[in-house]
Design a protein around this motif. Structure first.
Motif, PDB file in Angstrom:
ATOM      1  N   PHE A  39       0.820  -1.210   0.000  1.00 34.54           N
ATOM      2  CA  PHE A  39       0.000   0.000   0.000  1.00 34.54           C
ATOM      3  C   PHE A  39       0.854   1.260   0.000  1.00 34.54           C
ATOM      4  O   PHE A  39       2.026   1.248   0.381  1.00 34.54           O
ATOM      5  CB  PHE A  39      -0.984  -0.006   1.185  1.00 34.54           C
ATOM      6  N   ASP A  40       0.241   2.351  -0.448  1.00 33.38           N
ATOM      7  CA  ASP A  40       0.889   3.651  -0.582  1.00 33.38           C
ATOM      8  C   ASP A  40       0.865   4.343   0.776  1.00 33.38           C
ATOM      9  O   ASP A  40      -0.192   4.794   1.240  1.00 33.38           O
ATOM     10  CB  ASP A  40       0.126   4.476  -1.637  1.00 33.38           C
ATOM     11  N   HIS A  41       2.027   4.439   1.401  1.00 38.04           N
ATOM     12  CA  HIS A  41       2.089   4.951   2.777  1.00 38.04           C
ATOM     13  C   HIS A  41       1.864   6.455   2.857  1.00 38.04           C
ATOM     14  O   HIS A  41       1.804   7.021   3.957  1.00 38.04           O
ATOM     15  CB  HIS A  41       3.430   4.596   3.419  1.00 38.04           C
ATOM     16  N   ARG A  42       1.718   7.124   1.716  1.00 39.45           N
ATOM     17  CA  ARG A  42       1.368   8.547   1.764  1.00 39.45           C
ATOM     18  C   ARG A  42      -0.032   8.732   2.350  1.00 39.45           C
ATOM     19  O   ARG A  42      -0.291   9.706   3.070  1.00 39.45           O
ATOM     20  CB  ARG A  42       1.394   9.161   0.360  1.00 39.45           C
ATOM     21  N   VAL A  43      -0.946   7.792   2.018  1.00 40.73           N
ATOM     22  CA  VAL A  43      -2.345   7.967   2.432  1.00 40.73           C
ATOM     23  C   VAL A  43      -2.908   6.757   3.160  1.00 40.73           C
ATOM     24  O   VAL A  43      -3.961   6.849   3.792  1.00 40.73           O
ATOM     25  CB  VAL A  43      -3.232   8.284   1.207  1.00 40.73           C
ATOM     26  N   VAL A  44      -2.242   5.605   3.060  1.00 43.36           N
ATOM     27  CA  VAL A  44      -2.716   4.399   3.736  1.00 43.36           C
ATOM     28  C   VAL A  44      -1.736   4.062   4.854  1.00 43.36           C
ATOM     29  O   VAL A  44      -0.588   3.710   4.594  1.00 43.36           O
ATOM     30  CB  VAL A  44      -2.839   3.210   2.765  1.00 43.36           C
ATOM     31  N   ASP A  45      -2.208   4.181   6.085  1.00 41.08           N
ATOM     32  CA  ASP A  45      -1.368   3.846   7.235  1.00 41.08           C
ATOM     33  C   ASP A  45      -1.522   2.372   7.594  1.00 41.08           C
ATOM     34  O   ASP A  45      -2.349   1.651   7.022  1.00 41.08           O
ATOM     35  CB  ASP A  45      -1.739   4.724   8.432  1.00 41.08           C
ATOM     36  N   GLY A  46      -0.736   1.933   8.583  1.00 42.35           N
ATOM     37  CA  GLY A  46      -0.752   0.531   8.971  1.00 42.35           C
ATOM     38  C   GLY A  46      -2.109   0.053   9.432  1.00 42.35           C
ATOM     39  O   GLY A  46      -2.501  -1.085   9.171  1.00 42.35           O
ATOM     40  N   TYR A  47      -2.863   0.942  10.111  1.00 41.01           N
ATOM     41  CA  TYR A  47      -4.179   0.531  10.606  1.00 41.01           C
ATOM     42  C   TYR A  47      -5.111   0.195   9.449  1.00 41.01           C
ATOM     43  O   TYR A  47      -5.746  -0.872   9.454  1.00 41.01           O
ATOM     44  CB  TYR A  47      -4.797   1.640  11.465  1.00 41.01           C
ATOM     45  N   LEU A  48      -5.220   1.102   8.489  1.00 38.23           N
ATOM     46  CA  LEU A  48      -6.119   0.864   7.350  1.00 38.23           C
ATOM     47  C   LEU A  48      -5.642  -0.318   6.524  1.00 38.23           C
ATOM     48  O   LEU A  48      -6.431  -1.215   6.185  1.00 38.23           O
ATOM     49  CB  LEU A  48      -6.211   2.118   6.470  1.00 38.23           C
ATOM     50  N   GLY A  49      -4.343  -0.348   6.189  1.00 41.24           N
ATOM     51  CA  GLY A  49      -3.822  -1.440   5.380  1.00 41.24           C
ATOM     52  C   GLY A  49      -3.973  -2.790   6.066  1.00 41.24           C
ATOM     53  O   GLY A  49      -4.436  -3.763   5.465  1.00 41.24           O
ATOM     54  N   GLY A  50      -3.597  -2.842   7.351  1.00 40.75           N
ATOM     55  CA  GLY A  50      -3.687  -4.096   8.085  1.00 40.75           C
ATOM     56  C   GLY A  50      -5.116  -4.546   8.309  1.00 40.75           C
ATOM     57  O   GLY A  50      -5.430  -5.739   8.216  1.00 40.75           O
ATOM     58  N   SER A  51      -6.009  -3.585   8.601  1.00 40.90           N
ATOM     59  CA  SER A  51      -7.412  -3.925   8.842  1.00 40.90           C
ATOM     60  C   SER A  51      -8.083  -4.437   7.574  1.00 40.90           C
ATOM     61  O   SER A  51      -8.854  -5.414   7.612  1.00 40.90           O
ATOM     62  CB  SER A  51      -8.167  -2.702   9.363  1.00 40.90           C
ATOM     63  N   PHE A  52      -7.792  -3.798   6.457  1.00 41.36           N
ATOM     64  CA  PHE A  52      -8.368  -4.251   5.185  1.00 41.36           C
ATOM     65  C   PHE A  52      -7.870  -5.655   4.845  1.00 41.36           C
ATOM     66  O   PHE A  52      -8.650  -6.536   4.475  1.00 41.36           O
ATOM     67  CB  PHE A  52      -7.992  -3.280   4.062  1.00 41.36           C
ATOM     68  N   LEU A  53      -6.569  -5.875   4.994  1.00 42.19           N
ATOM     69  CA  LEU A  53      -5.993  -7.184   4.679  1.00 42.19           C
ATOM     70  C   LEU A  53      -6.598  -8.264   5.567  1.00 42.19           C
ATOM     71  O   LEU A  53      -6.949  -9.354   5.086  1.00 42.19           O
ATOM     72  CB  LEU A  53      -4.474  -7.125   4.865  1.00 42.19           C
ATOM     73  N   ARG A  54      -6.738  -7.964   6.860  1.00 37.58           N
ATOM     74  CA  ARG A  54      -7.330  -8.930   7.777  1.00 37.58           C
ATOM     75  C   ARG A  54      -8.786  -9.232   7.412  1.00 37.58           C
ATOM     76  O   ARG A  54      -9.253 -10.369   7.534  1.00 37.58           O
ATOM     77  CB  ARG A  54      -7.248  -8.386   9.202  1.00 37.58           C
ATOM     78  N   LYS A  55      -9.513  -8.207   6.951  1.00 35.61           N
ATOM     79  CA  LYS A  55     -10.913  -8.390   6.586  1.00 35.61           C
ATOM     80  C   LYS A  55     -11.046  -9.292   5.363  1.00 35.61           C
ATOM     81  O   LYS A  55     -11.936 -10.161   5.320  1.00 35.61           O
ATOM     82  CB  LYS A  55     -11.565  -7.036   6.330  1.00 35.61           C
TER      83      LYS A  55
END
Length: 434
Positions: A404-420
């Motif tokens: 993911f693009d760390h300019r706008v996607v942080d670990g919480y959003l990226g990790g939560s989406f992946l887990r979902k």
């Protein structure tokens, strides 16, 4: 005497140039409106370029194999009635074997009202009639190009536009078209030494060069971060193995794992819409996409890669997803994808497990902000919790990785989406009806 400019059309969101394959007409030839004038190719697909008007070709500015930027004038057409009459007269005289001095053609572009009508939309892959209707209805070029065409090779006809307007709910917002330029590095790469006749030197083909440029641009633009999870897909694998034959008999469609992956991703995007986004050209705004269009990275027989798009994946049932995935995969292998089938993706998946890879770190498909890689599904012993306590069982396991693009996607959003995504795949109903 109106001179109409034929410009290199835009054939995709991320396409900034195209290569001329061949001209089907020559200077001096008469051409009808919407008649194919040349064939062009991008890293995505080969396309035909129609004439914007009826007239006589007076100038061709580029030759086959030339790479031309989008919007560049590639030919001029004399659209006046006089030009057509003169051409017909010249043809009659040739038939009578009467020699005559050819009339000098002017290469000056006269910006008549008709010329301005076309040059206002230089990237449109549309006929002048469609452009005229679109202007009257205040339609953006993106909105017109979203209409499904019923003409030859999928071209948009007048009836297609009128049918669309009858059910039009709201105009689509115009998307920025200019492509940001990548700054050149001051670093000088070391020279590569090789032995003629011993080492093999292979020239990159056009598609490979464009893929290389796109990958470098993506890494230069987006700071990539990759997250990983491991999931148990035993229920999904068992259901698919027992359902694939009945599914094909009922719907006449093959049931692969891909539509199941697309279905899970589309559901997760609804839960986390921030992953379905793009960054504005100035890097100051995040554009969250309402449509969920899932691109699926597909290998071509040549070894190159293409990304056909499953549009509105969240609105399709499993039958619809399977039909769309099968169609796009077959069209990719046969080089029959249409331009609209490889543009407009908002999120991309890459099934690296197809090639036996355990996991991957994919490069983001610009202008998206994330891409999901699906590793190989492997059976192995795992410790699972049952009513009798912990037990060792044979399970079907796989890795998922999200870049993911760390300019706008942080670990919480990226990790939560992946887990979902993983949760949806793990919670697959083993009793699901086809």
């Amino acid at each position: 005497m109106p001179i109409i400019s034929v410009k290199m059309p835009k054939m995709g969101e991320s396409i900034s140039e195209a290569t001329i394959i061949s001209w089907l007409k020559n200077v001096g030839d008469t051409i009808e409106i919407d008649e194919t004038i040349l064939e062009v190719a991008t890293d995505k697909v080969d396309s035909e370029v129609p004439s914007p008007c009826t007239g006589v070709i007076t100038e061709i500015r580029f030759q086959p194999n030339d790479i031309v930027p989008v919007g560049e004038i590639i030919a001029l057409i004399d659209a006046s009635e006089t030009a057509n009459i003169e051409q017909e007269t010249a043809n009659d005289e040739v038939k009578k074997e009467t020699l005559r001095e050819p009339k000098a053609k002017t290469s000056t572009v006269h910006h008549s009202k008709l010329d301005i009508q076309y040059s206002s939309n230089p990237d449109a892959f549309l006929s002048p009639l469609i452009v005229s209707i679109a202007k009257k209805e205040n339609m953006t070029i993106e909105e017109v190009q979203s209409i499904s065409g019923t003409g030859a090779e999928g071209r948009i006809r007048k009836s297609d536009v009128f049918n669309y307007l009858k059910n039009r709910q709201y105009p689509l917002a115009s998307r920025p078209q200019a492509q940001p330029k990548v700054a050149k590095s001051s670093y000088n790469p070391p020279p590569i030494k090789y032995v003629e006749g011993h080492d093999t030197v292979v020239e990159m083909d056009r598609m490979r060069k464009m893929i290389a440029d796109h990958m470098v641009y993506s890494k230069h633009t987006s700071p990539h971060v990759t997250a990983y999870i491991e999931i148990d897909v035993t229920n999904m694998v068992n259901w698919r193995n027992t359902s694939k034959i009945p599914f094909q008999e009922k719907y006449n469609e093959r049931l692969t794992f891909t539509p199941l992956f697309v279905e899970a991703v589309a559901k997760a995007v609804i839960d986390f819409p921030g992953i379905n986004a793009s960054v504005s050209e100035d890097g100051k705004k995040v554009i969250e996409r309402k449509d969920i269009n899932i691109g699926m990275a597909t290998a071509l027989p040549s070894g190159n890669l293409i990304v056909p798009v499953v549009r509105n994946a969240d609105e399709k049932n499993l039958k619809g997803l399977a039909a769309e995935v099968n169609h796009l995969a077959n069209a990719s292998r046969e080089n029959k994808l249409k331009p609209e089938e490889i543009q407009g993706s908002t999120f991309t998946i890459s099934n690296v497990g197809t090639f036996g890879s355990l996991m991957g770190t994919p490069i983001i498909n610009q202008p998206e902000v994330a891409i999901l890689a699906l590793g190989i599904i492997k059976k192995r012993p795992e410790v699972i919790t049952t009513e009798n306590g912990d037990e060792i069982a044979i399970r079907s396991m796989m890795y998922l990785s999200l870049s993911f693009d760390h300019r706008v996607v942080d670990g919480y959003l990226g990790g939560s989406f992946l887990r979902k995504v993983g949760d949806y795949l793990e919670a697959f109903d083993p009793k699901r009806k086809i």
